[in-house]
Design a protein around this motif. Sequence first.
Motif, PDB file in Angstrom:
ATOM      1  N   ASP A  31     134.778 -13.547 -39.215  1.00 19.46           N
ATOM      2  CA  ASP A  31     136.026 -13.021 -38.675  1.00 19.46           C
ATOM      3  C   ASP A  31     136.694 -12.062 -39.663  1.00 19.46           C
ATOM      4  OD1 ASP A  31     136.077 -14.448 -36.160  1.00 19.46           O
ATOM      5  OD2 ASP A  31     136.417 -16.248 -37.360  1.00 19.46           O
ATOM      6  N   VAL A  32     136.600 -12.367 -40.948  1.00 20.48           N
ATOM      7  CA  VAL A  32     137.180 -11.482 -41.957  1.00 20.48           C
ATOM      8  C   VAL A  32     136.411 -10.166 -42.008  1.00 20.48           C
ATOM      9  CG1 VAL A  32     137.698 -11.199 -44.409  1.00 20.48           C
ATOM     10  CG2 VAL A  32     138.143 -13.399 -43.296  1.00 20.48           C
ATOM     11  N   VAL A  33     135.086 -10.243 -41.940  1.00 15.58           N
ATOM     12  CA  VAL A  33     134.279  -9.011 -41.893  1.00 15.58           C
ATOM     13  C   VAL A  33     134.687  -8.194 -40.672  1.00 15.58           C
ATOM     14  CG1 VAL A  33     131.953  -8.082 -41.547  1.00 15.58           C
ATOM     15  CG2 VAL A  33     132.317  -9.948 -43.180  1.00 15.58           C
ATOM     16  N   ASN A  34     134.783  -8.837 -39.529  1.00 17.67           N
ATOM     17  CA  ASN A  34     135.156  -8.137 -38.295  1.00 17.67           C
ATOM     18  C   ASN A  34     136.532  -7.498 -38.428  1.00 17.67           C
ATOM     19  OD1 ASN A  34     134.639  -7.430 -35.490  1.00 17.67           O
ATOM     20  ND2 ASN A  34     136.274  -8.876 -35.017  1.00 17.67           N
ATOM     21  N   LYS A  35     137.495  -8.213 -39.018  1.00 13.45           N
ATOM     22  CA  LYS A  35     138.848  -7.675 -39.210  1.00 13.45           C
ATOM     23  C   LYS A  35     138.805  -6.417 -40.072  1.00 13.45           C
ATOM     24  CE  LYS A  35     143.393  -9.110 -40.943  1.00 13.45           C
ATOM     25  NZ  LYS A  35     143.593  -8.255 -42.101  1.00 13.45           N
ATOM     26  N   LEU A  36     138.046  -6.458 -41.164  1.00 11.49           N
ATOM     27  CA  LEU A  36     137.933  -5.293 -42.046  1.00 11.49           C
ATOM     28  C   LEU A  36     137.309  -4.103 -41.326  1.00 11.49           C
ATOM     29  CD1 LEU A  36     136.821  -7.104 -45.322  1.00 11.49           C
ATOM     30  CD2 LEU A  36     139.063  -6.058 -44.861  1.00 11.49           C
ATOM     31  N   VAL A  37     136.295  -4.366 -40.514  1.00  8.31           N
ATOM     32  CA  VAL A  37     135.642  -3.292 -39.743  1.00  8.31           C
ATOM     33  C   VAL A  37     136.630  -2.695 -38.746  1.00  8.31           C
ATOM     34  CG1 VAL A  37     133.834  -2.809 -38.040  1.00  8.31           C
ATOM     35  CG2 VAL A  37     133.305  -4.170 -40.076  1.00  8.31           C
ATOM     36  N   GLU A  39     139.690  -2.519 -39.072  1.00  8.66           N
ATOM     37  CA  GLU A  39     140.676  -1.751 -39.840  1.00  8.66           C
ATOM     38  C   GLU A  39     140.094  -0.445 -40.386  1.00  8.66           C
ATOM     39  OE1 GLU A  39     141.946  -4.579 -42.780  1.00  8.66           O
ATOM     40  OE2 GLU A  39     143.260  -5.632 -41.363  1.00  8.66           O
ATOM     41  N   GLY A  40     138.800  -0.201 -40.145  1.00  5.28           N
ATOM     42  CA  GLY A  40     138.198   1.076 -40.531  1.00  5.28           C
ATOM     43  C   GLY A  40     137.136   1.021 -41.607  1.00  5.28           C
ATOM     44  N   MET A  41     136.919  -0.139 -42.219  1.00  6.59           N
ATOM     45  CA  MET A  41     135.897  -0.248 -43.250  1.00  6.59           C
ATOM     46  C   MET A  41     134.520  -0.311 -42.587  1.00  6.59           C
ATOM     47  SD  MET A  41     135.560  -3.158 -46.270  1.00  6.59           S
ATOM     48  CE  MET A  41     137.097  -2.737 -47.058  1.00  6.59           C
ATOM     49  N   SER A  42     133.517   0.276 -43.221  1.00  4.54           N
ATOM     50  CA  SER A  42     132.166   0.190 -42.653  1.00  4.54           C
ATOM     51  C   SER A  42     131.701  -1.264 -42.691  1.00  4.54           C
ATOM     52  CB  SER A  42     131.191   1.069 -43.440  1.00  4.54           C
ATOM     53  OG  SER A  42     130.898   0.470 -44.696  1.00  4.54           O
ATOM     54  N   PHE A  43     130.820  -1.613 -41.774  1.00  2.00           N
ATOM     55  CA  PHE A  43     130.317  -2.985 -41.736  1.00  2.00           C
ATOM     56  C   PHE A  43     129.662  -3.352 -43.057  1.00  2.00           C
ATOM     57  CE2 PHE A  43     126.806  -5.950 -41.200  1.00  2.00           C
ATOM     58  CZ  PHE A  43     127.492  -7.053 -40.702  1.00  2.00           C
ATOM     59  N   ARG A  44     128.857  -2.445 -43.583  1.00  2.47           N
ATOM     60  CA  ARG A  44     128.144  -2.723 -44.833  1.00  2.47           C
ATOM     61  C   ARG A  44     129.117  -3.027 -45.969  1.00  2.47           C
ATOM     62  NH1 ARG A  44     125.079   0.713 -49.036  1.00  2.47           N
ATOM     63  NH2 ARG A  44     123.528  -0.775 -49.742  1.00  2.47           N
ATOM     64  N   ASP A  45     130.158  -2.203 -46.091  1.00  4.22           N
ATOM     65  CA  ASP A  45     131.141  -2.420 -47.151  1.00  4.22           C
ATOM     66  C   ASP A  45     131.941  -3.704 -46.922  1.00  4.22           C
ATOM     67  OD1 ASP A  45     130.311  -0.136 -48.440  1.00  4.22           O
ATOM     68  OD2 ASP A  45     131.922   1.125 -47.619  1.00  4.22           O
ATOM     69  N   ALA A  46     132.295  -3.975 -45.680  1.00  3.32           N
ATOM     70  CA  ALA A  46     133.043  -5.196 -45.359  1.00  3.32           C
ATOM     71  C   ALA A  46     132.207  -6.432 -45.671  1.00  3.32           C
ATOM     72  CB  ALA A  46     133.460  -5.183 -43.892  1.00  3.32           C
TER      73      ALA A  46
END
Length: 107
Positions: A31-37, A39-46
């Motif tokens: 869920d945190v990865v999804n939230k970061l994505v 918000e605009g962060m790439s999946f890889r970076d998240a």
Amino acid sequence: CLRISTYMLDNVIVNDSVIYDEKYKYIFSVDVVNKLVLEGMSFRDAYKKVGIDINNGNFEPVYENAHTHEGSIGNLNNDKIRQMMDENMDSFNFSKSRRAINKLLGM
């Protein structure tokens, strides 16, 4: 009757707060990865950031999520699952099995 009974769950008590136990916090990493994505962060970076945060002991779960897809928290679709299970169970010919069992038992 060989049908799965809803009565099996009559005595189950759901502990709504267990999910906030420290040992379960990592299940929210997705869920945190999804939230970061979102918000605009790439999946890889998240994905890398969350992994690093977990490894460094800095991971903070996000408990407030708005899940909307079928089968998610808040949208379980249990009524559809029950309907599909009932349809599948009805497709089996249990009466034939019951008769055979009763015959073996001399009933």
